[in-house]
Design a protein around this motif. Structure first.
Motif, PDB file in Angstrom:
ATOM      1  N   PRO A  45      -1.719  -2.548 -12.187  1.00  0.00           N
ATOM      2  CA  PRO A  45      -2.877  -2.952 -12.979  1.00  0.00           C
ATOM      3  C   PRO A  45      -4.218  -2.658 -12.343  1.00  0.00           C
ATOM      4  O   PRO A  45      -5.233  -2.678 -13.006  1.00  0.00           O
ATOM      5  CB  PRO A  45      -2.674  -4.458 -13.155  1.00  0.00           C
ATOM      6  CG  PRO A  45      -1.882  -4.854 -11.954  1.00  0.00           C
ATOM      7  CD  PRO A  45      -0.983  -3.694 -11.648  1.00  0.00           C
ATOM      8  N   ASP A  46      -4.250  -2.447 -11.013  1.00  0.00           N
ATOM      9  CA  ASP A  46      -5.507  -2.119 -10.362  1.00  0.00           C
ATOM     10  C   ASP A  46      -5.194  -1.292  -9.127  1.00  0.00           C
ATOM     11  O   ASP A  46      -4.055  -0.931  -8.871  1.00  0.00           O
ATOM     12  CB  ASP A  46      -6.305  -3.383  -9.997  1.00  0.00           C
ATOM     13  CG  ASP A  46      -5.489  -4.369  -9.173  1.00  0.00           C
ATOM     14  OD1 ASP A  46      -4.793  -3.919  -8.231  1.00  0.00           O
ATOM     15  OD2 ASP A  46      -5.532  -5.560  -9.460  1.00  0.00           O
ATOM     16  N   SER A  47      -6.203  -1.000  -8.337  1.00  0.00           N
ATOM     17  CA  SER A  47      -6.006  -0.160  -7.156  1.00  0.00           C
ATOM     18  C   SER A  47      -5.605  -0.954  -5.929  1.00  0.00           C
ATOM     19  O   SER A  47      -5.538  -0.418  -4.829  1.00  0.00           O
ATOM     20  CB  SER A  47      -7.297   0.612  -6.852  1.00  0.00           C
ATOM     21  OG  SER A  47      -8.365  -0.290  -6.607  1.00  0.00           O
ATOM     22  N   ALA A  48      -5.313  -2.243  -6.099  1.00  0.00           N
ATOM     23  CA  ALA A  48      -5.026  -3.070  -4.933  1.00  0.00           C
ATOM     24  C   ALA A  48      -3.542  -3.150  -4.622  1.00  0.00           C
ATOM     25  O   ALA A  48      -3.127  -2.919  -3.499  1.00  0.00           O
ATOM     26  CB  ALA A  48      -5.589  -4.482  -5.150  1.00  0.00           C
ATOM     27  N   ARG A  49      -2.724  -3.456  -5.629  1.00  0.00           N
ATOM     28  CA  ARG A  49      -1.309  -3.656  -5.333  1.00  0.00           C
ATOM     29  C   ARG A  49      -0.516  -3.607  -6.633  1.00  0.00           C
ATOM     30  O   ARG A  49      -1.037  -3.885  -7.713  1.00  0.00           O
ATOM     31  CB  ARG A  49      -1.077  -5.007  -4.663  1.00  0.00           C
ATOM     32  CG  ARG A  49      -1.519  -6.189  -5.518  1.00  0.00           C
ATOM     33  CD  ARG A  49      -1.331  -7.505  -4.792  1.00  0.00           C
ATOM     34  NE  ARG A  49      -1.795  -8.604  -5.607  1.00  0.00           N
ATOM     35  CZ  ARG A  49      -1.077  -9.216  -6.540  1.00  0.00           C
ATOM     36  NH1 ARG A  49       0.143  -8.798  -6.792  1.00  0.00           N
ATOM     37  NH2 ARG A  49      -1.558 -10.221  -7.229  1.00  0.00           N
TER      38      ARG A  49
ATOM     39  N   ALA B  93       4.007   2.752  -6.377  1.00  0.00           N
ATOM     40  CA  ALA B  93       5.210   2.437  -7.146  1.00  0.00           C
ATOM     41  C   ALA B  93       6.434   2.369  -6.235  1.00  0.00           C
ATOM     42  O   ALA B  93       7.316   1.511  -6.417  1.00  0.00           O
ATOM     43  CB  ALA B  93       5.411   3.474  -8.245  1.00  0.00           C
ATOM     44  N   LEU B  94       6.507   3.253  -5.255  1.00  0.00           N
ATOM     45  CA  LEU B  94       7.624   3.219  -4.301  1.00  0.00           C
ATOM     46  C   LEU B  94       7.607   1.921  -3.498  1.00  0.00           C
ATOM     47  O   LEU B  94       8.661   1.317  -3.250  1.00  0.00           O
ATOM     48  CB  LEU B  94       7.553   4.426  -3.366  1.00  0.00           C
ATOM     49  CG  LEU B  94       7.844   5.787  -4.004  1.00  0.00           C
ATOM     50  CD1 LEU B  94       7.496   6.913  -3.034  1.00  0.00           C
ATOM     51  CD2 LEU B  94       9.313   5.880  -4.418  1.00  0.00           C
ATOM     52  N   GLU B  95       6.435   1.472  -3.108  1.00  0.00           N
ATOM     53  CA  GLU B  95       6.332   0.201  -2.396  1.00  0.00           C
ATOM     54  C   GLU B  95       6.848  -0.949  -3.254  1.00  0.00           C
ATOM     55  O   GLU B  95       7.464  -1.892  -2.752  1.00  0.00           O
ATOM     56  CB  GLU B  95       4.888  -0.057  -1.988  1.00  0.00           C
ATOM     57  CG  GLU B  95       4.374   0.856  -0.881  1.00  0.00           C
ATOM     58  CD  GLU B  95       2.910   0.597  -0.573  1.00  0.00           C
ATOM     59  OE1 GLU B  95       2.271  -0.178  -1.316  1.00  0.00           O
ATOM     60  OE2 GLU B  95       2.405   1.182   0.414  1.00  0.00           O
ATOM     61  N   ALA B  96       6.600  -0.860  -4.569  1.00  0.00           N
ATOM     62  CA  ALA B  96       7.029  -1.930  -5.467  1.00  0.00           C
ATOM     63  C   ALA B  96       8.540  -2.069  -5.522  1.00  0.00           C
ATOM     64  O   ALA B  96       9.055  -3.157  -5.784  1.00  0.00           O
ATOM     65  CB  ALA B  96       6.475  -1.674  -6.866  1.00  0.00           C
TER      66      ALA B  96
ATOM     67  N   ALA C 272       1.777  13.404   1.674  1.00  0.00           N
ATOM     68  CA  ALA C 272       2.117  13.557   3.091  1.00  0.00           C
ATOM     69  C   ALA C 272       0.880  13.436   3.966  1.00  0.00           C
ATOM     70  O   ALA C 272       0.942  12.896   5.084  1.00  0.00           O
ATOM     71  CB  ALA C 272       2.792  14.904   3.312  1.00  0.00           C
ATOM     72  N   ALA C 273      -0.256  13.951   3.480  1.00  0.00           N
ATOM     73  CA  ALA C 273      -1.500  13.866   4.250  1.00  0.00           C
ATOM     74  C   ALA C 273      -2.056  12.445   4.264  1.00  0.00           C
ATOM     75  O   ALA C 273      -2.561  11.974   5.290  1.00  0.00           O
ATOM     76  CB  ALA C 273      -2.532  14.837   3.674  1.00  0.00           C
ATOM     77  N   MET C 274      -1.941  11.753   3.136  1.00  0.00           N
ATOM     78  CA  MET C 274      -2.494  10.404   3.019  1.00  0.00           C
ATOM     79  C   MET C 274      -1.624   9.354   3.705  1.00  0.00           C
ATOM     80  O   MET C 274      -2.137   8.365   4.238  1.00  0.00           O
ATOM     81  CB  MET C 274      -2.664  10.042   1.539  1.00  0.00           C
ATOM     82  CG  MET C 274      -3.738  10.820   0.806  1.00  0.00           C
ATOM     83  SD  MET C 274      -3.716  10.523  -0.996  1.00  0.00           S
ATOM     84  CE  MET C 274      -4.055   8.756  -1.083  1.00  0.00           C
ATOM     85  N   TYR C 275      -0.303   9.567   3.696  1.00  0.00           N
ATOM     86  CA  TYR C 275       0.622   8.548   4.185  1.00  0.00           C
ATOM     87  C   TYR C 275       1.607   9.160   5.192  1.00  0.00           C
ATOM     88  O   TYR C 275       2.823   9.209   4.954  1.00  0.00           O
ATOM     89  CB  TYR C 275       1.383   7.931   3.014  1.00  0.00           C
ATOM     90  CG  TYR C 275       0.502   7.459   1.892  1.00  0.00           C
ATOM     91  CD1 TYR C 275      -0.321   6.343   2.035  1.00  0.00           C
ATOM     92  CD2 TYR C 275       0.473   8.139   0.671  1.00  0.00           C
ATOM     93  CE1 TYR C 275      -1.142   5.909   1.004  1.00  0.00           C
ATOM     94  CE2 TYR C 275      -0.337   7.714  -0.372  1.00  0.00           C
ATOM     95  CZ  TYR C 275      -1.142   6.604  -0.200  1.00  0.00           C
ATOM     96  OH  TYR C 275      -1.950   6.176  -1.224  1.00  0.00           O
ATOM     97  N   PRO C 276       1.109   9.621   6.333  1.00  0.00           N
ATOM     98  CA  PRO C 276       2.000  10.298   7.293  1.00  0.00           C
ATOM     99  C   PRO C 276       3.078   9.395   7.876  1.00  0.00           C
ATOM    100  O   PRO C 276       4.124   9.885   8.302  1.00  0.00           O
ATOM    101  CB  PRO C 276       1.028  10.775   8.374  1.00  0.00           C
ATOM    102  CG  PRO C 276      -0.166   9.883   8.251  1.00  0.00           C
ATOM    103  CD  PRO C 276      -0.285   9.549   6.807  1.00  0.00           C
ATOM    104  N   ASP C 277       2.846   8.095   7.894  1.00  0.00           N
ATOM    105  CA  ASP C 277       3.851   7.187   8.435  1.00  0.00           C
ATOM    106  C   ASP C 277       4.967   6.895   7.423  1.00  0.00           C
ATOM    107  O   ASP C 277       6.056   6.463   7.803  1.00  0.00           O
ATOM    108  CB  ASP C 277       3.205   5.864   8.865  1.00  0.00           C
ATOM    109  CG  ASP C 277       2.253   6.042  10.042  1.00  0.00           C
ATOM    110  OD1 ASP C 277       2.474   6.984  10.822  1.00  0.00           O
ATOM    111  OD2 ASP C 277       1.285   5.267  10.146  1.00  0.00           O
ATOM    112  N   ALA C 278       4.694   7.144   6.152  1.00  0.00           N
ATOM    113  CA  ALA C 278       5.688   6.889   5.112  1.00  0.00           C
ATOM    114  C   ALA C 278       6.482   8.147   4.773  1.00  0.00           C
ATOM    115  O   ALA C 278       7.704   8.095   4.596  1.00  0.00           O
ATOM    116  CB  ALA C 278       5.014   6.347   3.855  1.00  0.00           C
ATOM    117  N   VAL C 279       5.798   9.282   4.693  1.00  0.00           N
ATOM    118  CA  VAL C 279       6.456  10.545   4.338  1.00  0.00           C
ATOM    119  C   VAL C 279       7.011  11.172   5.611  1.00  0.00           C
ATOM    120  O   VAL C 279       6.260  11.647   6.460  1.00  0.00           O
ATOM    121  CB  VAL C 279       5.476  11.502   3.637  1.00  0.00           C
ATOM    122  CG1 VAL C 279       6.197  12.798   3.255  1.00  0.00           C
ATOM    123  CG2 VAL C 279       4.875  10.840   2.409  1.00  0.00           C
TER     124      VAL C 279
END
Length: 286
Positions: free
Chosen positions: A43-47, A132-135, A157-164
């Motif tokens: 619903p928003d950019s927070a969570r 969405a993956l976090e959800a 991959a550039a934004m989330y290097p610890d996740a990808v």
């Protein structure tokens, strides 16, 4: 005399949609492979709030996920086509047999994913999929991106290097620059022409796209079936998809492209007419 074949096809297509039937068939293959569809509301950019309907969702990400918690999640990002199921149905069982747990989202404005926000950037697409993956509890994963999905995957991959954890890019012209269009690298010379090519609205435009994207395109493509495909799979969010391409290409420069830290596999087709091999070599040299 019996009516000509095209006349028969035209009459059949009035009562039976081949595109809709294929779509149902692909959905059944996903279910048979042990995946289930979920819609995640952002619903928003927070969570993310939930994996069920909310009162007033701003962004909805639809995805196919394993019925059991994934041990080796692999996110599959589709290209600028109709939906994720059409892109990935042939590869589900081989990937599962190889030990992967496929997660297959529809990118925003494809399939059943959408947003009321004005952002059309690959950054927003990357944020939407990651959130969405976090959800669903997936915080680390590999990913494969084809064509436009490769642009989004690269940004993720550039934004989330610890996740990808690892990346595969398939025929993804990430290293293109807007000036490449005017200089003749592509079959189109401007962003508007690229949008007309990739968001076909008439059978002749579908035929042109198929001839560019298939090494061995079908010889016969009856208009009645192409109209059916456009109606069922290609008539939603036409303006938004056009805006996605403008946001992706306009002003694009290699100098502003971040470098990836993850191990990355590049796969390309030597006869690719949409993203020529030169872009593969550019990407490899980064």
């Amino acid at each position: 005399m019996p009516p000509p074949p095209q006349s028969i096809a035209g009459k059949v297509s009035r009562f039976f949609s081949f595109a809709a039937a294929r779509d149902r068939c692909f959905n059944r293959r996903f279910l048979a492979a042990g995946l289930r569809p979920v819609s995640i509301q952002l619903p928003d950019s927070a969570r993310p709030v939930s994996i069920s309907d909310s009162a007033d969702p701003v962004t909805t990400v639809h995805m196919w996920v394993p019925a059991r918690p994934p041990r080796n999640p692999l996110v599959l990002l589709h290209g600028f086509g109709a939906s994720a199921t059409w892109q990935w149905y042939p590869y589900l069982r081989p990937l599962i047999a190889a030990g992967f747990d496929p997660i297959v989202p529809d990118l925003v404005f494809f399939g059943n994913s959408s947003t009321r926000l004005p952002d059309r950037s690959d950054t927003f697409q990357a944020w939407s999929i990651k959130t969405a993956l976090e959800a669903i509890g997936v915080t680390k994963f590999g990913l494969v991106g084809v064509s436009y999905g490769g642009f989004v995957g690269y940004r993720m991959a550039a934004m989330y290097p610890d996740a990808v954890e690892r990346v595969t890019l398939v025929c993804a012209g990430v290293c293109l620059e807007e000036k490449d269009l005017a200089e003749g690298l592509f079959p189109v010379a401007a962003v508007d022409e690229a949008a007309a090519l990739l968001v076909p609205r008439r059978p002749e435009e579908v035929r042109r796209l198929v001839r560019l994207t298939f090494v061995r395109p079908p010889i016969i493509m009856p208009s009645c079936f192409l109209w059916d495909y456009i109606k069922v799979m290609g008539s939603d969010h036409i303006q938004e998809k056009t805006e996605l391409l403008h946001a992706l290409i306009s002003g694009r420069q290699i100098s502003t492209l971040p470098k990836l830290r993850q191990k990355t596999l590049i796969i390309w087709g030597e006869q690719d007419k949409v993203f020529p091999m030169e872009l593969a070599h550019r990407l490899k040299s980064m």
